[in-house]
Write an enzyme that holds these catalytic residues in place. Structure first.
Site, PDB file in Angstrom:
ATOM      1  N   HIS A 139      -7.021  12.275 -34.334  1.00 20.56           N
ATOM      2  CA  HIS A 139      -7.105  11.392 -35.503  1.00 20.56           C
ATOM      3  C   HIS A 139      -6.233  11.892 -36.655  1.00 20.56           C
ATOM      4  O   HIS A 139      -6.050  11.187 -37.644  1.00 20.56           O
ATOM      5  CB  HIS A 139      -8.556  11.202 -35.961  1.00 20.56           C
ATOM      6  N   ASP A 169     -10.342  13.870 -28.757  1.00 26.38           N
ATOM      7  CA  ASP A 169      -9.852  13.958 -30.138  1.00 26.38           C
ATOM      8  C   ASP A 169      -9.031  15.224 -30.367  1.00 26.38           C
ATOM      9  O   ASP A 169      -9.273  15.973 -31.311  1.00 26.38           O
ATOM     10  CB  ASP A 169     -10.998  13.874 -31.148  1.00 26.38           C
ATOM     11  N   SER A 245      -9.614  18.873 -40.792  1.00 28.45           N
ATOM     12  CA  SER A 245      -9.505  18.454 -39.397  1.00 28.45           C
ATOM     13  C   SER A 245      -8.306  19.088 -38.716  1.00 28.45           C
ATOM     14  O   SER A 245      -7.193  19.051 -39.230  1.00 28.45           O
ATOM     15  CB  SER A 245      -9.363  16.928 -39.307  1.00 28.45           C
TER      16      SER A 245
END
Length: 493
Positions: A139, A169, A245
């Site tokens: 993402h 992911d 992230s």
């Protein structure tokens, strides 16, 4: 009574990414006196033995940060988005004068592209010649049209997307540099991580690159099924925010044990509920990205479901953790290996199975062509099956028409009897009939009660699966409804 709501930051593109500019206004309070003198004076009141312990811990954190941060990067991305624009005059003409809007060329002309910028974090995990590879989240970089990798010393490099995978992911980005002094992080063993272990989260939260936060491992094995992720996450209370992230979760040995991915929050900021993908889940993906640009998943060919207490009781597996193979793909590795609908999977390759997610992870990690032992409970007995795993493709794994039997069989409980207004507790209830499946071809419908398989009476779920496992070339069912019984047509394999 408060209602708690999970805000899943880090899912579906713009979650743990930090888009836009955040402006903060800070006031400074002047420090009175000489700081170094004050520090020396205050230290004098701390017992030396106690201070040595704290200093040792502080020195450890310093050493970890100094050793790992040079391999932690900021990943700046640009995504090209296409939106539909509005022509108010055209809309007025259509609304007031009934002018049709069927001109496809006109519709194409009313789209507009724009660039959306964002940032995340990453960690350098491999070098091959002059190519360095950065591990991050899907993402963060999976949809990027432009990628820039910024090192901790401020240098920036053009990045290239090597591969990305939405189910896990994760993504791998590469950049080129002849500088051999750029360090590569050491990957640890996340299977050795225990609840209570000290850990550090590193990255660029809200754009503040090279940030380090410290906490502990709060839990292991957290499910990602609620966010469409097949990982079993490490939970930590180390502060993780937007922009973290893709950054690493690090143990006290300076090894990467996880990749920070999402947080559970009511505010959108850290509330001590951060989640990292265990590094052992990703090690194979790094090789797959470099060799083929994608993660190659193993395929078993079963439709799995968690077994509720009613199912466990009906199958006689009350005291066992596992996952129910409710349906099996015709011609799949599972069917070829002897697996049947109703088998309760309790072990894969010697690893005990806790739930459905674990079966998916264990199978997903297996290489195509590898033969693995599955232990299942069938008719109250443990059976070992050797299954040769094949490569998972979307085409074959999404073909529900090949699922056998093509519906979910449910035990008839008192609640089921009330819900479906049944006047019998014999047989099994038909639910979730799939289009183009054998069940659909036999015209089975939601709420039907099957009382016999190929003429053999079945009184409960266990007997139903026992008879279903004997089916070879053809099958028909006796269906009870409103006091009468009909026999379906025959389905031939």
């Amino acid at each position: 009574m408060k209602t708690w709501t999970k805000c899943l930051i880090g899912v579906a593109g713009a979650a743990v990414l930090s888009f836009g500019v955040i402006s903060l206004s800070c006031s400074k309070t002047p420090v009175v006196g000489n700081a170094s003198t004050a520090y020396a004076e205050s230290s004098a009141i701390v017992p030396s033995e106690s201070l040595k312990i704290v200093e040792a811990l502080q020195n450890s954190f310093r050493a970890i940060s100094d050793g790992v941060l040079p391999s932690v990067v900021e990943v700046d991305v640009t995504e090209t988005k296409t939106v539909q624009t509005i022509d108010p005059f055209d809309d007025i003409r259509r609304y007031f004068f009934g002018v049709p809007d069927d001109n496809n060329d006109n519709k194409k002309g009313r789209t507009r592209e724009y660039e959306q910028k964002g940032l995340g974090s990453g960690v350098i995990v491999r070098r091959t010649g002059d190519t360095l590879y950065v591990l991050t989240n899907n993402h963060v970089a999976g949809e990027a049209t432009k990628i820039s990798v910024k090192l901790n010393d401020g240098r920036e490099f053009d990045g290239k997307l090597v591969g990305a995978d939405a189910r896990m992911d994760v993504a791998l980005v590469s950049f080129e540099s002849k500088d051999k002094s750029i360090p590569v992080a050491i990957l640890g063993d996340s299977d050795l991580v225990k609840t209570g272990d000290i850990c550090l989260a590193m990255g660029a939260p809200l754009g503040y690159s090279q940030s380090v936060t410290q906490g502990i491992v709060s839990a292991k094995g957290r499910s990602g099924s609620g966010i469409g992720n097949i990982n079993d996450f490490i939970q930590t209370d180390a502060a993780i925010n937007q922009g973290n992230s893709g950054g690493p979760l690090v143990n006290i040995y300076g090894e990467i044990i996880g990749i920070n991915t999402w947080i559970a929050s009511q505010s959108g900021g850290s509330q001590g509920l951060g989640f990292s993908i265990p590094i052992n889940n990703i090690k194979g993906a790094i090789d797959s990205f470099i060799s083929s640009g994608k993660v190659v998943y193993g395929w078993l060919g079963v439709s799995l479901m968690p077994a509720s207490n009613d199912y466990k009781e009906a199958l006689g597996v009350n005291d066992k953790d596992g996952a129910l193979a409710a349906q099996v793909f015709i011609g799949s590795p599972a069917q070829k290996g002897g697996m049947r609908p109703g088998d309760y999977i309790i072990s894969v390759g010697g690893h005990k199975i806790k739930d459905v997610d674990q079966v998916q992870r264990e199978v997903g990690r297996l290489e195509a062509g590898k033969t693995v032992d599955f232990v299942v409970v069938r008719d109250g007995k443990e059976v070992t099956l050797s299954v040769k795993i094949e490569e998972r493709t979307e085409k074959v794994s999404s073909d529900s028409g090949k699922l056998w039997p093509g519906f979910i069989a449910a035990p008839i409980t008192e609640d089921i009897k009330k819900q479906f207004e049944l006047d019998t507790d014999k047989g099994v209830l038909v639910t979730n009939v799939l289009a183009k499946s054998p069940a659909s071809a036999l015209r089975l419908q939601q709420g039907d009660v099957i009382t016999a398989v190929n003429g053999k009476s079945v009184k409960n779920l266990k007997e139903f699966y026992a008879e279903l496992s004997k089916v070879e070339k053809s099958v028909n069912f006796d269906v009870y409804s409103n006091g009468g019984t009909i026999t379906t047509g025959t389905y031939k394999f």
